[in-house]
Design an enzyme around this catalytic site. Structure first.
Site, mmCIF file in Angstrom:
data_model
loop_
_atom_site.group_PDB
_atom_site.id
_atom_site.type_symbol
_atom_site.label_atom_id
_atom_site.label_comp_id
_atom_site.label_asym_id
_atom_site.label_seq_id
_atom_site.Cartn_x
_atom_site.Cartn_y
_atom_site.Cartn_z
ATOM 1 N NE ARG A 55 -31.948 5.209 37.366
ATOM 2 C CZ ARG A 55 -30.671 5.527 37.510
ATOM 3 N NH1 ARG A 55 -30.340 6.711 37.886
ATOM 4 N NH2 ARG A 55 -29.719 4.651 37.243
ATOM 5 C CE LYS A 83 -27.939 -22.350 46.897
ATOM 6 N NZ LYS A 83 -28.656 -22.709 48.136
ATOM 7 C CG HIS A 133 -39.013 0.122 32.391
ATOM 8 N ND1 HIS A 133 -39.704 -0.012 33.579
ATOM 9 C CD2 HIS A 133 -37.784 0.593 32.732
ATOM 10 C CE1 HIS A 133 -38.911 0.367 34.579
ATOM 11 N NE2 HIS A 133 -37.749 0.739 34.091
HETATM 12 C C1 NCD Z 1 -33.760 1.768 32.225
HETATM 13 C C2 NCD Z 1 -33.949 0.282 32.168
HETATM 14 O O1 NCD Z 1 -33.463 -0.466 33.014
HETATM 15 O O2 NCD Z 1 -34.638 -0.119 31.252
HETATM 16 N N1 NCD Z 1 -33.469 2.282 33.470
HETATM 17 C C3 NCD Z 1 -34.479 2.496 34.374
HETATM 18 O O3 NCD Z 1 -35.221 1.620 34.715
HETATM 19 N N2 NCD Z 1 -34.638 3.751 34.823
HETATM 20 C C4 NCD Z 1 -32.888 2.280 31.145
HETATM 21 C C5 NCD Z 1 -31.472 1.814 31.075
HETATM 22 O O4 NCD Z 1 -31.039 0.896 31.753
HETATM 23 O O5 NCD Z 1 -30.749 2.414 30.268
#
Ligand code: NCD
Length: 302
Positions: A55, A83, A133
């Site tokens: 995503r 590498k 995130h």
């Molecule tokens: C999440 C992540 O990578 O932090 N996914 C995302 O970006 N939609 C959550 C997850 O990996 O469970």
């Protein structure tokens, strides 16, 4: 310190509101036949992903294209990182090609913060370890606003592997800035008491019905086995206590929203019929990811 987007913790309410307002301008574009604007024509964005992603990476790439920018994506396995090149050397190499922004995902918490102190290029954090995130929390907020109009006074239950979740942390920071009643729920090993200190007013419970009662939003999280270096939480014990099933929804508010950042594990943290239910806005979250990332790219690059 370069301009960029490293986390939600450092953003003010105003800054978050500005990004969400701009994302709202971009939402209708998704349903037009010509989806492309020229706001970032001639600009270059590099996506550098050291961890798997479906995503987030696709969404950043599409967002860049819709703004008219050029974008390229690099994965760690196909790069010179395999590498033995150091992270700083890899990033300096990419920066020498003069991109206008680098979007990066890395397994180490703080990696983009460290690099942003060494690079002239703005860095957008697409997930750093268990830390933040930011664009996920922004797209989650946009999705809630689409259905509820405001955030203040809502009750949001975040359920699952909280301790390993950067999605949870960014959401906790964002939601608590807007007066949301945040309840965290998960088994004790995945929800240590110090999680309550992330933001004022955050409550903890290990009891799923208690977390869901009167919730306006239920945010489910994947069990992050890749981050459980200790002994992983046993799968057979997880679902009966923390898997979201149809009967749970009756405890929540009638129009409760079921959210999940994906990837979902059906039958592990969420029942298949709940993931596909009319309360589920999981694919709306994905759709909103593009508008939010367009707003973030435009803000950082212009
Ligand atoms: C999440 C992540 O990578 O932090 N996914 C995302 O970006 N939609 C959550 C997850 O990996 O469970």
């Amino acid at each position: 310190m370069s301009r960029g987007l490293l986390g939600i913790e450092d953003l003010s309410r105003d800054q978050i509101e500005q990004i969400l307002a701009r994302a709202r301008d971009f939402q209708p574009l998704q349903n037009q036949s010509n989806k492309r604007l020229d706001l970032l024509r001639g600009r270059l964005i590099v996506n550098l992903f050291f961890e798997s992603s479906t995503r987030t990476r696709t969404s950043f790439e599409i967002a860049a294209k819709r703004l008219g920018a050029d974008s390229i994506s690099i994965t760690a396995s196909g790069s010179s990182v395999s590498k033995g090149e150091s992270l700083v050397d890899t990033l300096n190499t990419l920066a020498a090609m003069k991109p206008d922004a680098i979007v990066m995902r890395h397994a180490a918490s703080g990696a983009p913060h460290f690099l942003s102190r060494h690079l002239p290029t703005p860095i957008i954090n697409a997930g750093d370890g268990t830390h933040e995130h930011p664009t996920q929390a922004l797209l989650d907020a946009l999705t809630i606003l689409d259905y509820r109009g405001g955030l203040a006074g809502l009750r949001v239950a975040i359920i699952g592997d909280i301790v390993h979740s950067r999605v949870a942390r960014s959401n906790i920071y964002l939601l608590s800035k807007f007066g949301v009643d945040v309840v965290l729920c998960g088994p004790a090993p995945l929800l240590p008491p110090q999680m309550a200190q992330l933001a004022p007013g955050v409550r903890l419970t290990h009891n799923m019905p208690e977390a869901i009662r009167d919730a306006d939003v239920i945010m489910m999280l994947r069990v992050q086995l890749e981050r459980q270096n200790e002994s992983p939480f046993p799968a057979s014990e997880y679902y009966p206590f923390y898997g979201l099933r149809v009967q749970h929804l009756e405890l929540a508010k009638p129009e409760v929203l079921v959210m999940h950042p994906g990837p979902i594990n059906r039958g592990r943290e969420i029942a298949s019929d709940v993931a596909d239910s009319r309360q589920s806005v999981i694919l709306n979250q994905v759709e909103n990811g593009i508008a939010v990332r367009m707003a973030v790219l435009e803000r950082i690059i212009q």
